[in-house]
Each structure stands twice: as C-alpha cells, then as structure tokens.
Design a protein around this motif. Structure first.
Motif, PDB file in Angstrom:
ATOM      1  N   THR A  86      -6.171 -13.182   1.358  1.00  0.00           N
ATOM      2  CA  THR A  86      -6.410 -14.621   0.379  1.00  0.00           C
ATOM      3  C   THR A  86      -7.960 -15.338   1.110  1.00  0.00           C
ATOM      4  N   GLY A  87      -8.717 -14.887   1.394  1.00  0.00           N
ATOM      5  CA  GLY A  87     -10.057 -16.040   2.281  1.00  0.00           C
ATOM      6  C   GLY A  87      -9.563 -16.587   2.760  1.00  0.00           C
ATOM      7  N   CYS A  88      -8.036 -17.169   2.926  1.00  0.00           N
ATOM      8  CA  CYS A  88      -8.381 -18.412   3.581  1.00  0.00           C
ATOM      9  C   CYS A  88      -7.686 -18.354   4.994  1.00  0.00           C
ATOM     10  N   MET A  89      -8.568 -19.381   6.062  1.00  0.00           N
ATOM     11  CA  MET A  89      -8.227 -19.299   7.332  1.00  0.00           C
ATOM     12  C   MET A  89      -6.666 -20.091   7.532  1.00  0.00           C
ATOM     13  N   ALA A  90      -5.579 -19.054   8.093  1.00  0.00           N
ATOM     14  CA  ALA A  90      -4.171 -19.767   7.978  1.00  0.00           C
ATOM     15  C   ALA A  90      -4.308 -20.094   9.713  1.00  0.00           C
ATOM     16  N   SER A  91      -4.846 -21.281  10.320  1.00  0.00           N
ATOM     17  CA  SER A  91      -4.170 -21.326  11.299  1.00  0.00           C
ATOM     18  C   SER A  91      -2.559 -22.106  11.804  1.00  0.00           C
ATOM     19  N   GLN A  92      -2.301 -21.406  13.612  1.00  0.00           N
ATOM     20  CA  GLN A  92      -1.176 -21.476  13.557  1.00  0.00           C
ATOM     21  C   GLN A  92      -0.562 -22.758  14.370  1.00  0.00           C
ATOM     22  N   MET A  93       0.717 -23.515  14.424  1.00  0.00           N
ATOM     23  CA  MET A  93       0.434 -24.768  15.137  1.00  0.00           C
ATOM     24  C   MET A  93       1.980 -24.955  15.678  1.00  0.00           C
ATOM     25  N   GLN A  94       2.690 -24.358  16.875  1.00  0.00           N
ATOM     26  CA  GLN A  94       3.926 -24.808  17.343  1.00  0.00           C
ATOM     27  C   GLN A  94       3.657 -25.371  17.887  1.00  0.00           C
ATOM     28  N   LYS A  95       5.209 -26.327  18.112  1.00  0.00           N
ATOM     29  CA  LYS A  95       5.777 -26.940  19.003  1.00  0.00           C
ATOM     30  C   LYS A  95       7.127 -26.913  19.582  1.00  0.00           C
ATOM     31  N   MET A  96       7.565 -26.082  20.780  1.00  0.00           N
ATOM     32  CA  MET A  96       8.775 -25.264  21.371  1.00  0.00           C
ATOM     33  C   MET A  96       9.461 -26.576  22.258  1.00  0.00           C
ATOM     34  N   SER A  97      11.028 -27.248  22.317  1.00  0.00           N
ATOM     35  CA  SER A  97      11.233 -27.614  23.602  1.00  0.00           C
ATOM     36  C   SER A  97      11.646 -26.407  24.833  1.00  0.00           C
ATOM     37  N   HIS A  98      11.862 -27.395  25.378  1.00  0.00           N
ATOM     38  CA  HIS A  98      12.290 -25.977  27.369  1.00  0.00           C
ATOM     39  C   HIS A  98      13.689 -25.266  26.667  1.00  0.00           C
ATOM     40  N   GLU A  99      14.400 -25.806  25.743  1.00  0.00           N
ATOM     41  CA  GLU A  99      15.758 -25.174  25.505  1.00  0.00           C
ATOM     42  C   GLU A  99      15.190 -23.842  24.429  1.00  0.00           C
ATOM     43  N   PHE A 101      14.417 -24.423  21.093  1.00  0.00           N
ATOM     44  CA  PHE A 101      14.447 -24.842  19.600  1.00  0.00           C
ATOM     45  C   PHE A 101      12.717 -25.035  19.139  1.00  0.00           C
ATOM     46  N   GLY A 102      12.267 -25.052  18.059  1.00  0.00           N
ATOM     47  CA  GLY A 102      10.776 -25.503  17.475  1.00  0.00           C
ATOM     48  C   GLY A 102      10.310 -25.273  16.498  1.00  0.00           C
ATOM     49  N   ARG A 103       9.671 -24.928  16.121  1.00  0.00           N
ATOM     50  CA  ARG A 103       9.264 -25.691  14.909  1.00  0.00           C
ATOM     51  C   ARG A 103       7.642 -24.647  14.958  1.00  0.00           C
ATOM     52  N   ILE A 104       7.157 -23.421  13.877  1.00  0.00           N
ATOM     53  CA  ILE A 104       5.884 -23.222  14.400  1.00  0.00           C
ATOM     54  C   ILE A 104       5.172 -23.041  12.706  1.00  0.00           C
ATOM     55  N   VAL A 105       4.204 -24.134  12.042  1.00  0.00           N
ATOM     56  CA  VAL A 105       3.323 -24.108  10.425  1.00  0.00           C
ATOM     57  C   VAL A 105       1.978 -23.108  10.748  1.00  0.00           C
ATOM     58  N   LEU A 106       2.018 -22.609   9.890  1.00  0.00           N
ATOM     59  CA  LEU A 106       0.518 -22.460   8.720  1.00  0.00           C
ATOM     60  C   LEU A 106       0.382 -23.288   8.508  1.00  0.00           C
ATOM     61  N   ILE A 107      -1.178 -23.447   8.402  1.00  0.00           N
ATOM     62  CA  ILE A 107      -1.871 -24.451   7.707  1.00  0.00           C
ATOM     63  C   ILE A 107      -2.800 -23.418   7.389  1.00  0.00           C
ATOM     64  N   SER A 108      -3.447 -23.702   5.975  1.00  0.00           N
ATOM     65  CA  SER A 108      -4.790 -23.295   5.654  1.00  0.00           C
ATOM     66  C   SER A 108      -5.026 -24.782   4.476  1.00  0.00           C
ATOM     67  N   GLY A 109      -6.402 -24.827   5.041  1.00  0.00           N
ATOM     68  CA  GLY A 109      -6.735 -26.336   4.682  1.00  0.00           C
ATOM     69  C   GLY A 109      -5.859 -27.184   4.728  1.00  0.00           C
ATOM     70  N   LYS A 110      -5.315 -27.982   3.571  1.00  0.00           N
ATOM     71  CA  LYS A 110      -4.403 -28.708   3.840  1.00  0.00           C
ATOM     72  C   LYS A 110      -3.412 -28.697   3.172  1.00  0.00           C
ATOM     73  N   ALA A 153      -5.797 -26.817  -2.629  1.00  0.00           N
ATOM     74  CA  ALA A 153      -5.582 -26.977  -0.955  1.00  0.00           C
ATOM     75  C   ALA A 153      -5.749 -26.761  -0.394  1.00  0.00           C
ATOM     76  N   ALA A 154      -5.363 -24.829  -0.562  1.00  0.00           N
ATOM     77  CA  ALA A 154      -5.510 -24.883   0.820  1.00  0.00           C
ATOM     78  C   ALA A 154      -7.179 -23.663   0.784  1.00  0.00           C
ATOM     79  N   ARG A 155      -7.687 -24.248   0.228  1.00  0.00           N
ATOM     80  CA  ARG A 155      -9.527 -24.934   0.575  1.00  0.00           C
ATOM     81  C   ARG A 155      -9.656 -25.462   0.405  1.00  0.00           C
ATOM     82  N   ALA A 156      -9.403 -27.082   0.359  1.00  0.00           N
ATOM     83  CA  ALA A 156      -9.903 -28.282   1.190  1.00  0.00           C
ATOM     84  C   ALA A 156     -10.638 -28.828   2.638  1.00  0.00           C
TER      85      ALA A 156
END
Length: 156
Positions: A86-99, A101-110, A153-156
């Motif tokens: 796509t030409g849009c950078m997608a950055s990873q953010m993750q939050k995992m508990s010590h158990e 469980f967690g969530r991962i999101v990839l964000i491109s722009g907004k 939104a992806a290019r913002a």
C-alpha cells in the motif's frame, strides 16, 4: 521391506509472499551471518507447533521470551507486507499480560488496520507452513482492504 519416509516438520514448504517476508524479518537480525547457510524453513521452524507439542506446553506462568519474539516477528512481517502493498507504513503495538493474554494492533496513520486479541500466547504457532502463510496473508489482505477503504485516514 518398506521404509517410512517422514514428512518434513510442518509439511512441504509453500510459496508465499508472507513466508518470504517473515524469513527476511528474521534474517535482518542476523548481523553476523550465522544463518546464511540455513534454509528459510530452518530459521522459521519454531513457528511450527504440532498438536502434540501444543498439548505439552503449560499455559501457567510467564510466556517464554522466545514465544514473545516469534509473535513480534510475525506481526512485523505483516506490517512490512502491508507497507509493500500500500505504501503506508503499519506500526505494531502490543500489550501482553504475564498470563499470556493480550492485544496487538497495527496502525497506519490514524487508521487501525489490524486489531487482534491473543490468548494462550504460550502456544503461539501453526501446525503447517500452509496455515502460517494463510494466517499472515489473511491479516495483510484485511489491512490492505481497510487502507483502500479509508486511504485518507491511513495516510494522515
């Protein structure tokens, strides 16, 4: 007399842009060239977890750092393939508990292009190369579709 020929771990390697990208992400960390003589299947073999192996992995206790590394590399490969398509950078953010469980999101722009809840992270892996490629390709395809739908939104 017959000899049983064992199928390679994870079955036959499949052709996939995602697997190629995942191998490149892993090889990028090999600054001393120790993996130059290894095949892609060798360096990605930890992503294959058979059903028997999965049953033997305890889910109590902190997730193994190697598992967390594999999760991170998997989603890094997803993000890089999204950027290639796509030409849009997608950055990873993750939050995992010590158990585990967690969530991962990839964000491109907004725009959030991937949002994945994970559980039993201790057992992260795939039964075959085909399943690994399918999982990565599915996430990339969904993200590309979201970016095509909301390009501003992806290019913002």
């Amino acid at each position: 007399m017959t000899t049983d020929v064992m199928e390679p771990r994870g079955g036959a390697m499949v052709e996939s842009d995602f697997l190629t990208q995942l191998a490149a992400v892993i090889r990028a960390e090999d600054s001393y060239g120790q993996w130059d003589d290894k095949s892609d299947a060798d360096i990605m073999s930890e992503f294959i977890v058979t059903k028997e192996e999965r049953r033997e992995i305890p889910i109590i206790g902190d997730p193994d750092p190697d598992v967390m590394w594999r999760v991170s590399k998997f989603y890094d490969a997803v993000g890089l393939l999204i950027e290639k398509r796509t030409g849009c950078m997608a950055s990873q953010m993750q939050k995992m508990s010590h158990e585990g469980f967690g969530r991962i999101v990839l964000i491109s722009g907004k725009l959030v292009v991937v949002s994945k809840h994970l559980r039993d992270i201790h057992r992260f892996g795939f039964v075959s190369w085909e399943k690994l490629a399918e999982a990565g390709d599915k996430l990339v395809a969904g993200a590309v579709e979201a970016i095509d739908t909301y390009p501003d939104a992806a290019r913002a």
